[in-house]
Design an enzyme around this catalytic site. Sequence first.
Site, PDB file in Angstrom:
ATOM      1  CD  GLN A  48     -99.004 -23.408  91.060  1.00  0.00           C
ATOM      2  OE1 GLN A  48     -98.039 -23.779  91.955  1.00  0.00           O
ATOM      3  NE2 GLN A  48     -99.799 -23.996  90.431  1.00  0.00           N
ATOM      4  CG  ASP A 172    -101.189 -34.746  94.614  1.00  0.00           C
ATOM      5  OD1 ASP A 172    -100.138 -34.450  95.490  1.00  0.00           O
ATOM      6  OD2 ASP A 172    -101.215 -34.639  93.619  1.00  0.00           O
ATOM      7  CE1 TYR A 240     -92.502 -35.491  95.020  1.00  0.00           C
ATOM      8  CE2 TYR A 240     -93.732 -36.496  96.276  1.00  0.00           C
ATOM      9  CZ  TYR A 240     -93.511 -35.956  95.197  1.00  0.00           C
ATOM     10  OH  TYR A 240     -94.866 -35.676  94.423  1.00  0.00           O
TER      11      TYR A 240
END
Length: 304
Positions: A48, A172, A240
């Site tokens: 990534q 997570d 978020y």
Amino acid sequence: MQKQAEYSSMTMNNVVDGWFSEKSKLWPGQAMSLQVEEVLFHERSKYQDVMVFKSKTYGNVLVLDGAIQCTERDEFSYQEMITHLPLNCHPNPTNVLVIGAGDGGVIREVVKHPRVEKVIQCEIDEKVIEVSKKYLQYMSKGYDSDKLEQHIGDGFAFMNKHKKQFDVIITDSSDPEGPAEALFEEPYYQLMKEALKPGGIICTQGECVWLHMDLIKKMHKFCRRLYKVVDYAYCTIPTYPSGQIGFMLCSTSPDTNFREPIHKWTNEEKKKLELRYYNADVHRAAFALPEFARKALEDDEDED
């Protein structure tokens, strides 16, 4: 090489006129923006695009594939809740598995829990750990704990080899896009169940009721097929999407009551544990959903 350049370009394109904007098809028509003082790190790992920048008001910010993972200012709400909601509902959570959590925040919270004796972390991207140790030092300080054993690799493969070993499993994960999409599907939850000891508990990142109610309903439904007790909670966190994030909690024991913590700490104990968000009252309140979300999950139960 061309694809790698495209990913790097994609993330840097999110920085315009000194502002980083988090845009995604998962939250269409809206974006969270933070003012950038300096890009501290930007590189493509094996898996990534990884970027860390120093923001004007939220400290250092970790971004993976263009999505904010954590900021130094507000990370503690998510890290404390995804950790202590499950740990404080298990009678004796001595052996814990954490999938993901490369920034180290969940590890920090797990290792300081008084009842935890050992935590195994399985994180596929070593670069995220490396970068977090350098630029997110308070978040990643749990990496120095003697309780921690680290495995760099795929969580699916690891759990396939470790059945009935863990009291609590915490996942997570990033959002359900690309490789992380599989972490929001039924086979993954079946795999976690098989890796739990009798009476074991899981807690996973559960997206946002304002944006992903259809996905949450789908997950809630298949979790209820697999586990004895299933519940959904949330916390607030400014950076978020929509300012909230949820948690799916599941137990293999019919006696589990996620809404009432077994382990409660005094103010002195909370101070020693350096808690800034979690307490017993917040734990209970986290399960009080807004009516539209409560009804959606209740309707899902009625369909069975």
